[in-house]
Structures are given as structure tokens and as C-alpha cells.
Write an enzyme that holds these catalytic residues in place. Structure first.
Site, PDB file in Angstrom:
ATOM      1  N   CYS A 128       0.772  -1.313   0.178  1.00 57.77           N
ATOM      2  CA  CYS A 128       0.105  -0.090   0.033  1.00 57.77           C
ATOM      3  C   CYS A 128       0.857   1.133   0.008  1.00 57.77           C
ATOM      4  O   CYS A 128       0.639   2.162  -0.762  1.00 57.77           O
ATOM      5  CB  CYS A 128      -1.002   0.000   1.209  1.00 57.77           C
ATOM      6  SG  CYS A 128      -0.391  -0.404   2.814  1.00 57.77           S
ATOM      7  N   HIS A 241      -3.051   6.000   4.601  1.00 62.88           N
ATOM      8  CA  HIS A 241      -1.912   6.421   4.807  1.00 62.88           C
ATOM      9  C   HIS A 241      -1.032   7.893   4.491  1.00 62.88           C
ATOM     10  O   HIS A 241      -1.740   8.176   3.333  1.00 62.88           O
ATOM     11  CB  HIS A 241      -0.585   5.236   4.296  1.00 62.88           C
ATOM     12  CG  HIS A 241      -0.612   3.894   4.705  1.00 62.88           C
ATOM     13  ND1 HIS A 241      -1.364   3.585   5.993  1.00 62.88           N
ATOM     14  CD2 HIS A 241      -0.382   2.711   4.059  1.00 62.88           C
ATOM     15  CE1 HIS A 241      -1.327   2.369   6.064  1.00 62.88           C
ATOM     16  NE2 HIS A 241      -0.483   1.699   5.067  1.00 62.88           N
TER      17      HIS A 241
HETATM   18  C1  2RA Z   1       0.979  -2.288   6.927  1.00 62.35           C
HETATM   19  N1  2RA Z   1       1.736  -1.821   4.458  1.00 62.35           N
HETATM   20  O1  2RA Z   1       0.533  -0.906   6.764  1.00 62.35           O
HETATM   21  C2  2RA Z   1       1.509  -2.749   5.743  1.00 62.35           C
HETATM   22  C3  2RA Z   1       0.671  -3.953   5.223  1.00 62.35           C
HETATM   23  N2  2RA Z   1      -0.579  -3.579   4.471  1.00 62.35           N
HETATM   24  O2  2RA Z   1       0.904  -2.726   8.020  1.00 62.35           O
END
Ligand code: 2RA
Length: 335
Positions: A128, A241
């Protein structure tokens, strides 16, 4: 034409979002099959695709499938994805199992769509934190090659699964009630804290999450000479994120050109006003399909440098949406 679609790991955080995205994007489905562990078999789920029944995973369920989305852990995908491909399905795997295999394309449709058509049965969905970064950087990279990237991530807890979301909320309640917080999903309390550790430590002192961003970006850009350093941090955010990204390009770009390139790019929304609220944040980006960019400015610490802020829903663009967009690419046949 309509397609037989299977989701493996349908009850997990990403599996559930795959069902939603397939419905939202009106993917041409003839029949959808939801597979999960035996303990979930028989469960009925009200979904955007109607009431569906979870079936117990078994490889004979891969007969006569057009697309099989894997939303399970790497070990499970490593063992079973080849079976689905061997039965003629196109497998789109969300785990890290095959991402760096040279005969498995690692695809972000906005960046390297042609790679999807080289598949030999399995296509890997990138991590991601990698996806949103390469989407945000590609318009600039196509204009002037990026030679160095330094990125710091602020990663939502849902990246670590459903239980991690529950832990954050439970800890917040405990803290407010002056009770001790239960710490299980992460190495330390995540409520009112940040943790500079995602996945496992590597020999070079970086974590696996940080090295995923490096190696996967090299593969997606097909350019292993880009110098990349990542700091991946877990923050007490539920979903989406965020990333602070600094880049150096071969030739001068400047902030105005960078902003114009990003505003013209598909699936990117620029929110970049130098005033209160003039930038994207996780809360307003959750459950949106675009990658959001703001804080665009020249990096004052180097020649031909730029700095920018990038936020995206990591369960959607970072996982389920990107996977479905890969399937859409193959259905359209566009290269
Ligand atoms: C996380 N990118 O954010 C890693 C797995 N999705 O934990």
C-alpha cells in the site's frame, strides 16, 4: 462479457473492501465466490453485491474462474495462488509473496499498465505505501527522471488488520478512563503514540516495510538506479496512509510545473493552498479512490529538489482498488 470472480480471504480487512470496490466500480461479474477459513464457512454477508455466503477455502473452488483475488497472508498465497493460475484463472495477489519474482508483474495501472499484460497467471499488487508513492511521483518522473527519493510514512493501523483497529480504539478508551492500555498488535501502545517499526528488521537496519518501498518502486518504475530511502512509521490513524516525500530530479522542475503535472494526472487530486486546511489529511481521504497530494514546494536543501505530501486510503488505492483496477485493465485490454 461477464466474469467469474473469487475472493480468497473474503472476511479480512482487504477482502471486505474488495467486495465493496467490485460493486462500486460495477465490475462485470457473472458469479462471485467468497472463500475464507472453515470457521467462517456458511456465514452470510450482506454486501454491496447482495447477500452472499462465505464458503470454506479449497483449491477445487478454483475451477472455471476468470479472476481470483488473493487477500490472505504471504504463505497462503505462495502455496495456493499457483493452483488457481494453473486452472486458468488470472490471480491478483495482494500479499508480498510474488512481488519481486521476475516473472510476476508488479502493477500500478496509472504507472506501468503494460506490465499487466506480461503476466503468466499471477499479477502482484504492490504494498500500500508503495502504490500511493509511485502514483504521486510518476507524473514528475515522466517529465524529469527522479534520481533520489526520501520518504517518511505515517501509516494507519488498519494496514495491520482488523484487530489493530480494535486495539487502537480500545486503548484510546482506556487512556481516557485512566485504565492500563492492552498492548498486543504492536510493540508498544499505539494510542497517543507513534511507532517507527513496521514488519521485521533487516540486516541493514531498515525494516522490511521500508525495503519493500525501495525494491517495489525500482520494479514498478523499471529503474533500479533511483536512490531511495524510507522511514515507515505507524501512527494512531484508523484508515489512509500519509507520506512526506522529498525527491531530486535530473533537471529542474520547480513547484509550479510539479503542481501542473500533478493536477493533469489521472486519479490524483491536488489540495495545495498555503492556508489553514489547504492540504489533504487521512480523515477526509478515507473511502475516496484518488491519491491526494499537497504541500508541493521546492526542497530548499538541494538542487532540483521537490517536497510534497501524499495521502491515500490504503485499503482502497493501497490494496483493493488497485487490485480491481488491474482486472479492469485486463478486461479492457488496453495497454
Ligand atoms: C501495513 N503496508 O501498513 C503494511 C501492510 N498492509 O501494515
Amino acid at each position: 462479457t461477464r466474469y467469474n470472480v473469487t475472493i480468497v480471504g473474503a472476511t479480512g480487512a482487504v477482502g471486505q473492501e474488495l467486495i465493496r470496490i467490485l460493486a462500486l466500480r460495477e465490475f462485470p461479474i457473472k458469479k462471485i465466490t467468497l472463500l475464507a477459513s472453515k470457521r467462517s464457512a456458511g456465514k452470510k454477508v450482506e454486501s454491496a453485491l447482495g447477500e452472499l455466503t462465505i464458503e470454506a477455502f479449497s483449491i477445487d473452488k478454483f475451477e472455471n474462474q476468470d479472476f481470483v483475488f488473493f487477500a490472505t497472508n504471504g504463505d497462503h498465497a505462495k502455496e495456493f495462488a499457483p493452483h488457481a493460475a494453473a486452472k486458468g484463472a488470472v490471480v491478483i495477489d495482494n500479499s508480498s509473496a510474488f512481488r519481486l519474482d521476475e516473472d510476476v508483474p508488479l502493477v500500478v495501472p496509472e504507472v506501468n499498465p503494460k506490465a499487466a499484460f506480461q503476466h503468466q497467471g499471477i499479477i502482484a499488487n504492490p504494498n500500500c505505501s508503495t502504490i500511493q508513492m509511485v502514483v504521486a511521483l510518476n507524473p514528475i518522473h515522466q517529465y524529469s527522471r527522479i534520481k533520489r527519493i526520501v520518504v517518511s510514512t505515517y501509516q494507519a493501523v488498519s494496514g495491520a488488520g482488523q484487530e489493530a483497529i480494535t486495539e487502537l480504539m480500545t486503548q484510546l478508551k482506556a487512556v481516557i478512563n485512566n485504565e492500563p492500555a492492552q498492548v498486543e498488535q504492536f510493540t508498544k501502545q499505539i494510542a497517543l503514540n507513534v511507532i517507527p517499526h513496521i514488519d521485521v528488521f533487516q540486516e541493514n537496519g531498515y525494516t522490511k516495510e521500508e525495503m519493500k518501498m525501495v525494491k517495489e518502486s525500482w520494479k514498478i518504475f523499471d529503474d533500479p538506479d533511483i536512490k531511495i530511502s524510507a522511514n515507515c512509521v505507524r501512527v494512531p490513524v484508523i484508515r489512509a496512509h500519509s507520506e512526506a516525500i522529498n525527491i531530486e530530479t535530473d533537471s529542474y522542475v520547480g513547484e509550479a510545473k510539479a503542481r501542473a503535472l500533478l493536477e493533469a494526472a489521472q486519479d490524483i487530486t491536488v489540495i495545495d493552498e498555503r492556508e489553514n486546511g489547504g492540504y489533504p489529511t487521512p480523515l477526509e481521504v478515507s473511502e475516496k479512490m484518488d491519491t491526494y497530494v499537497g504541500r508541493i514546494r521546492e526542497d530548499i536543501s538541494c538542487e532540483n529538489g521537490l517536497a510534497l505530501w501524499c495521502v491515500a486510503d490504503q485499503l482502497w488505492k493501497g490494496a483493493a482498488l488497485n487490485a480491481v483496477q488491474i482486472a479492469e485493465l485486463l478486461v479492457r485490454g488496453e495497454q
